[in-house]
Design an enzyme around this catalytic site. Structure first.
Site, PDB file in Angstrom:
ATOM      1  N   GLY A 142       6.030  -2.354   6.405  1.00  0.00           N
ATOM      2  CA  GLY A 142       5.369  -1.053   6.325  1.00  0.00           C
ATOM      3  C   GLY A 142       4.777  -0.846   4.950  1.00  0.00           C
ATOM      4  CD  GLU A 372      -3.641   6.219   5.441  1.00  0.00           C
ATOM      5  OE1 GLU A 372      -3.720   5.482   4.443  1.00  0.00           O
ATOM      6  OE2 GLU A 372      -4.391   6.142   6.418  1.00  0.00           O
TER       7      GLU A 372
HETATM    8  P1  TGC Z   1      -1.496  -5.910  -4.711  1.00  0.00           P
HETATM    9  O1  TGC Z   1      -1.301  -7.331  -5.137  1.00  0.00           O
HETATM   10  O2  TGC Z   1      -1.140  -4.838  -5.664  1.00  0.00           O
HETATM   11  O3  TGC Z   1      -2.997  -5.701  -4.267  1.00  0.00           O
HETATM   12  C1  TGC Z   1      -3.715  -6.640  -3.478  1.00  0.00           C
HETATM   13  C2  TGC Z   1      -5.185  -6.539  -3.873  1.00  0.00           C
HETATM   14  O4  TGC Z   1      -5.666  -5.250  -3.520  1.00  0.00           O
HETATM   15  C3  TGC Z   1      -6.118  -4.526  -4.686  1.00  0.00           C
HETATM   16  N1  TGC Z   1      -5.715  -3.139  -4.491  1.00  0.00           N
HETATM   17  C4  TGC Z   1      -6.558  -2.215  -4.013  1.00  0.00           C
HETATM   18  N2  TGC Z   1      -7.871  -2.291  -3.733  1.00  0.00           N
HETATM   19  C5  TGC Z   1      -8.462  -1.182  -3.254  1.00  0.00           C
HETATM   20  N3  TGC Z   1      -7.786  -0.023  -3.074  1.00  0.00           N
HETATM   21  C6  TGC Z   1      -6.470   0.081  -3.348  1.00  0.00           C
HETATM   22  N4  TGC Z   1      -5.840   1.233  -3.132  1.00  0.00           N
HETATM   23  C7  TGC Z   1      -5.793  -1.054  -3.842  1.00  0.00           C
HETATM   24  N5  TGC Z   1      -4.512  -1.317  -4.215  1.00  0.00           N
HETATM   25  C8  TGC Z   1      -4.480  -2.585  -4.603  1.00  0.00           C
HETATM   26  C9  TGC Z   1      -5.429  -5.221  -5.843  1.00  0.00           C
HETATM   27  O5  TGC Z   1      -6.163  -5.045  -7.032  1.00  0.00           O
HETATM   28  C10 TGC Z   1      -5.439  -6.656  -5.363  1.00  0.00           C
HETATM   29  O6  TGC Z   1      -6.765  -7.147  -5.529  1.00  0.00           O
HETATM   30  P2  TGC Z   1      -7.038  -8.696  -5.837  1.00  0.00           P
HETATM   31  O7  TGC Z   1      -8.509  -8.781  -6.004  1.00  0.00           O
HETATM   32  O8  TGC Z   1      -6.240  -8.999  -7.081  1.00  0.00           O
HETATM   33  O9  TGC Z   1      -6.526  -9.454  -4.641  1.00  0.00           O
HETATM   34  O10 TGC Z   1      -0.728  -5.760  -3.324  1.00  0.00           O
HETATM   35  P3  TGC Z   1       0.801  -5.590  -3.000  1.00  0.00           P
HETATM   36  O11 TGC Z   1       1.083  -6.509  -1.850  1.00  0.00           O
HETATM   37  O12 TGC Z   1       1.635  -5.721  -4.230  1.00  0.00           O
HETATM   38  O13 TGC Z   1       0.899  -4.093  -2.421  1.00  0.00           O
HETATM   39  C11 TGC Z   1       0.552  -3.024  -3.193  1.00  0.00           C
HETATM   40  C12 TGC Z   1       0.703  -1.648  -2.470  1.00  0.00           C
HETATM   41  C13 TGC Z   1       2.148  -1.221  -2.437  1.00  0.00           C
HETATM   42  C14 TGC Z   1      -0.070  -0.676  -3.320  1.00  0.00           C
HETATM   43  C15 TGC Z   1       0.109  -1.606  -1.069  1.00  0.00           C
HETATM   44  O14 TGC Z   1       0.518  -2.623  -0.279  1.00  0.00           O
HETATM   45  C16 TGC Z   1       0.304  -0.270  -0.379  1.00  0.00           C
HETATM   46  O15 TGC Z   1      -0.514   0.603  -0.578  1.00  0.00           O
HETATM   47  N6  TGC Z   1       1.361  -0.077   0.497  1.00  0.00           N
HETATM   48  C17 TGC Z   1       1.468   1.095   1.369  1.00  0.00           C
HETATM   49  C18 TGC Z   1       1.060   0.714   2.779  1.00  0.00           C
HETATM   50  C19 TGC Z   1       0.285   1.790   3.476  1.00  0.00           C
HETATM   51  O16 TGC Z   1      -0.193   2.740   2.895  1.00  0.00           O
HETATM   52  N7  TGC Z   1       0.082   1.618   4.781  1.00  0.00           N
HETATM   53  C20 TGC Z   1      -0.710   2.540   5.550  1.00  0.00           C
HETATM   54  C21 TGC Z   1      -0.945   2.032   6.960  1.00  0.00           C
HETATM   55  S1  TGC Z   1      -2.208   2.945   7.841  1.00  0.00           S
HETATM   56  C22 TGC Z   1      -1.540   4.455   8.150  1.00  0.00           C
HETATM   57  O17 TGC Z   1      -0.494   4.787   7.726  1.00  0.00           O
HETATM   58  C23 TGC Z   1      -2.376   5.379   8.987  1.00  0.00           C
HETATM   59  S2  TGC Z   1      -1.637   6.892   9.254  1.00  0.00           S
HETATM   60  C24 TGC Z   1      -2.777   7.791  10.128  1.00  0.00           C
HETATM   61  C25 TGC Z   1      -3.640   8.680   9.224  1.00  0.00           C
HETATM   62  O18 TGC Z   1      -4.259   8.225   8.264  1.00  0.00           O
HETATM   63  O19 TGC Z   1      -3.731   9.886   9.484  1.00  0.00           O
HETATM   64  P1  FAD Z   2       9.444   1.265   4.685  1.00  0.00           P
HETATM   65  O1  FAD Z   2       8.356   0.509   4.032  1.00  0.00           O
HETATM   66  O2  FAD Z   2      10.520   0.501   5.338  1.00  0.00           O
HETATM   67  O3  FAD Z   2      10.062   2.259   3.608  1.00  0.00           O
HETATM   68  C1  FAD Z   2      11.345   2.885   3.795  1.00  0.00           C
HETATM   69  C2  FAD Z   2      11.726   3.594   2.494  1.00  0.00           C
HETATM   70  O4  FAD Z   2      11.848   2.630   1.441  1.00  0.00           O
HETATM   71  C3  FAD Z   2      10.677   4.595   2.031  1.00  0.00           C
HETATM   72  O5  FAD Z   2      11.311   5.703   1.471  1.00  0.00           O
HETATM   73  C4  FAD Z   2       9.901   3.832   0.956  1.00  0.00           C
HETATM   74  O6  FAD Z   2       9.325   4.705  -0.019  1.00  0.00           O
HETATM   75  C5  FAD Z   2      11.035   3.000   0.348  1.00  0.00           C
HETATM   76  N1  FAD Z   2      10.536   1.795  -0.320  1.00  0.00           N
HETATM   77  C6  FAD Z   2       9.881   0.738   0.222  1.00  0.00           C
HETATM   78  N2  FAD Z   2       9.560  -0.166  -0.721  1.00  0.00           N
HETATM   79  C7  FAD Z   2      10.008   0.331  -1.888  1.00  0.00           C
HETATM   80  C8  FAD Z   2       9.998  -0.100  -3.241  1.00  0.00           C
HETATM   81  N3  FAD Z   2       9.399  -1.261  -3.590  1.00  0.00           N
HETATM   82  N4  FAD Z   2      10.576   0.659  -4.177  1.00  0.00           N
HETATM   83  C9  FAD Z   2      11.149   1.841  -3.861  1.00  0.00           C
HETATM   84  N5  FAD Z   2      11.198   2.327  -2.607  1.00  0.00           N
HETATM   85  C10 FAD Z   2      10.646   1.576  -1.641  1.00  0.00           C
HETATM   86  N6  FAD Z   2       0.275   2.309  10.222  1.00  0.00           N
HETATM   87  C11 FAD Z   2      -0.880   1.698  10.610  1.00  0.00           C
HETATM   88  O7  FAD Z   2      -1.146   0.543  10.274  1.00  0.00           O
HETATM   89  N7  FAD Z   2      -1.771   2.366  11.398  1.00  0.00           N
HETATM   90  C12 FAD Z   2      -1.561   3.628  11.821  1.00  0.00           C
HETATM   91  O8  FAD Z   2      -2.406   4.210  12.530  1.00  0.00           O
HETATM   92  C13 FAD Z   2      -0.338   4.283  11.433  1.00  0.00           C
HETATM   93  N8  FAD Z   2      -0.072   5.535  11.896  1.00  0.00           N
HETATM   94  C14 FAD Z   2       1.189   6.069  11.664  1.00  0.00           C
HETATM   95  C15 FAD Z   2       1.548   7.260  12.301  1.00  0.00           C
HETATM   96  C16 FAD Z   2       2.837   7.773  12.129  1.00  0.00           C
HETATM   97  C17 FAD Z   2       3.235   9.008  12.856  1.00  0.00           C
HETATM   98  C18 FAD Z   2       3.738   7.127  11.248  1.00  0.00           C
HETATM   99  C19 FAD Z   2       5.115   7.674  11.021  1.00  0.00           C
HETATM  100  C20 FAD Z   2       3.363   5.961  10.610  1.00  0.00           C
HETATM  101  C21 FAD Z   2       2.105   5.404  10.822  1.00  0.00           C
HETATM  102  N9  FAD Z   2       1.743   4.176  10.250  1.00  0.00           N
HETATM  103  C22 FAD Z   2       0.567   3.564  10.622  1.00  0.00           C
HETATM  104  C23 FAD Z   2       2.711   3.425   9.466  1.00  0.00           C
HETATM  105  C24 FAD Z   2       2.940   3.961   8.051  1.00  0.00           C
HETATM  106  O9  FAD Z   2       1.882   3.637   7.216  1.00  0.00           O
HETATM  107  C25 FAD Z   2       4.275   3.399   7.557  1.00  0.00           C
HETATM  108  O10 FAD Z   2       5.297   4.092   8.250  1.00  0.00           O
HETATM  109  C26 FAD Z   2       4.443   3.565   6.066  1.00  0.00           C
HETATM  110  O11 FAD Z   2       3.536   2.744   5.368  1.00  0.00           O
HETATM  111  C27 FAD Z   2       5.890   3.247   5.604  1.00  0.00           C
HETATM  112  O12 FAD Z   2       6.333   2.057   6.162  1.00  0.00           O
HETATM  113  P2  FAD Z   2       7.781   2.011   6.877  1.00  0.00           P
HETATM  114  O13 FAD Z   2       7.836   3.129   7.835  1.00  0.00           O
HETATM  115  O14 FAD Z   2       7.959   0.632   7.399  1.00  0.00           O
HETATM  116  O15 FAD Z   2       8.833   2.313   5.738  1.00  0.00           O
END
Ligand code: TGC
Ligand code: FAD
Length: 392
Positions: A142, A372
């Site tokens: 995640g 996100e």
């Molecule tokens: P890391 O090595 O730091 O970065 C990989 C490459 O990406 C670049 N980069 C970015 N570029 C553009 N925008 C950003 N925000 C960027 N953050 C990092 C970075 O410079 C690097 O580039 P390059 O050229 O060196 O390859 O990657 P990492 O594996 O250590 O992970 C970093 C981290 C924690 C920031 C990232 O993985 C993260 O943001 N994790 C959170 C995951 C997340 O947000 N998932 C969302 C899933 S979608 C969703 O939740 C939809 S919900 C529905 C709704 O939106 O309403």
């Molecule tokens: P985890 O990554 O397992 O995290 C669990 C806890 O550990 C959190 O408190 C986190 O902050 C903490 N943690 C993790 N790593 C660290 C660290 N290095 N240091 C300190 N603390 C840490 N994803 C998609 O791709 N597409 C979608 O459309 C989408 N829609 C979503 C809709 C809903 C309703 C929800 C709940 C989630 C959705 N997501 C989607 C997924 C969402 O982006 C993930 O739930 C989110 O990124 C967190 O991942 P996880 O739930 O696996 O939690």
């Protein structure tokens, strides 16, 4: 029950907006008041996505609104943000659906796709005739999407995709999924693929039992050797940076959306406090402790508005960094959740019922503070930006 929204503007924020921005905001506000507010409590209780609103939203230009051409409205990023604010004032799940369609499906096609892919998909998605979803998260990955295990392997003129995705918004109603996978014959480089959801081997199962975002569809996806033509690869993608660029778009919109949820809670609490009488037969709004709670909310909402507007102006100027987006998403969602908790207290027992939107916003925001990028992950992104040291 409930109150009609009175509008929230303590700092004359509207004076910072131009005529077009105010018109877009008011159009979205009227759409939400007329179409979403009357049905949202039922949708939330029934766990039903209000799909009937999709065609009208397409007509009003609400999908991919900040993209240019291909049937998109070509709004500025500030206008787009104001639309997100109004949608989430209605419901975070409703805003999520629009965020995914716009920022996580249309944006990657627009940014990384071929001209043919854009012409095929964007007008349909803009009109709401086709819906999309974004598959990045997996059951085991995640916060750390870079660990994904979904793989794409080239086989002649096709790619074969196998893997699982989890928590995918709109997963069971989507016509097309943007699937992020590691390409085996490119040293596991992460790339994005357009996967039509009626392809053999593709399955989507709705997640049931959510107490949050109940008016939005969430699903798990399973891809079992799904074959797609090589022309379904989004050629501009390469590396984890590509999906993270999409997340920037969505996180920016969420920073505005959270303000909308907070406004709804604040406005409800203010109207309730002026009406509800206790002790000296005077409204509870006359008590200092209630006033302090209202002041906390309006102070934080006003600061959040300025932060998102600043981010939007920078985004329009092309100078917005992703660490500032993390600040805005993290601060504003936390602020909105605090507002929901405080507003709920002001309403006393009534605050826990569906007669008022507060408890629904509170439950929704528990997802918004997690997806996100969790609250803590955004702290780590900012920590890396200011120290230069990644601590993930
Ligand atoms: P890391 O090595 O730091 O970065 C990989 C490459 O990406 C670049 N980069 C970015 N570029 C553009 N925008 C950003 N925000 C960027 N953050 C990092 C970075 O410079 C690097 O580039 P390059 O050229 O060196 O390859 O990657 P990492 O594996 O250590 O992970 C970093 C981290 C924690 C920031 C990232 O993985 C993260 O943001 N994790 C959170 C995951 C997340 O947000 N998932 C969302 C899933 S979608 C969703 O939740 C939809 S919900 C529905 C709704 O939106 O309403
Ligand atoms: P985890 O990554 O397992 O995290 C669990 C806890 O550990 C959190 O408190 C986190 O902050 C903490 N943690 C993790 N790593 C660290 C660290 N290095 N240091 C300190 N603390 C840490 N994803 C998609 O791709 N597409 C979608 O459309 C989408 N829609 C979503 C809709 C809903 C309703 C929800 C709940 C989630 C959705 N997501 C989607 C997924 C969402 O982006 C993930 O739930 C989110 O990124 C967190 O991942 P996880 O739930 O696996 O939690």
């Amino acid at each position: 029950m409930g109150f009609k929204f009175q509008g929230v503007d303590f700092i004359k924020f509207d004076s910072l907006l131009n005529e077009d921005e105010l018109m877009v905001r008011d159009t979205a506000r009227a759409f939400v008041e007329d179409n979403l507010i009357p049905i949202i409590e039922d949708c939330f209780r029934e766990g039903r996505f209000p799909r009937e609103l999709v065609p009208m939203m397409g007509e009003l230009g609400f999908f991919g609104a900040n993209l240019q051409g291909y049937g998109c409205a070509g709004m500025s990023n500030v206008e787009y943000g104001l639309v997100m604010q109004e949608f989430e004032r209605g419901d975070s799940g409703f805003r999520s659906f629009v965020s995914v369609q716009s920022a996580l499906v249309m944006y990657p096609i627009y940014t990384f796709g071929t001209e043919e892919q854009k012409r095929k998909w964007l007008p349909e998605l803009a009109a709401g005739r086709k819906l999309g979803c974004f598959g990045l998260t997996e059951p085991g990955f995640g916060s750390n999407p870079g660990g994904m295990t979904t793989r794409a392997t080239r086989d002649g003129d096709e790619y074969v995709l196998t893997g699982e995705k989890m928590w995918i918004t709109s997963g069971t109603i989507a016509d097309v999924a943007i699937i992020w996978a590691k390409v085996t014959d490119e040293e596991d480089r992460v790339r994005g693929f357009l996967v039509e959801t009626d392809r053999p081997g593709f399955r989507a199962d709705e997640v049931h039992g959510k107490w949050s975002l109940r008016a939005s569809v969430t699903a798990g996806l399973a891809l079992q050797e799904v074959r797609i033509p090589v022309t379904n690869l989004l050629p501009g993608t390469g590396g984890l940076k590509s999906p993270l660029m999409c997340l920037n778009q969505a996180r920016y919109g969420i920073s505005w959306g959270a303000i909308g949820a907070a406004m709804s809670c604040y406005d409800t609490a203010l109207q309730y406090a002026k009406m509800r009488k206790q002790f000296r037969n005077e409204p509870i709004a006359s008590h200092q402790l209630i006033q302090e709670k209202l002041v906390w909310m309006i102070s934080e909402i006003s600061k959040a508005q300025l932060l998102s507007l600043h981010a939007g102006r920078m985004k329009d100027a092309g100078t917005l960094g992703h660490e500032v987006i993390s600040l805005a998403k993290r601060n504003n969602v936390w602020m909105a959740l605090e507002c929901a908790r405080i507003a709920r207290q002001i309403l006393g027992g009534n605050g826990i019922t569906e007669d008022y939107p507060i408890m629904r916003h509170m439950m929704n925001l528990e997802s918004v503070i997690t997806y996100e990028g969790t609250h803590d992950i955004h702290a780590l992104i900012m920590g890396q930006a200011i120290t230069g040291i990644p601590s993930f």
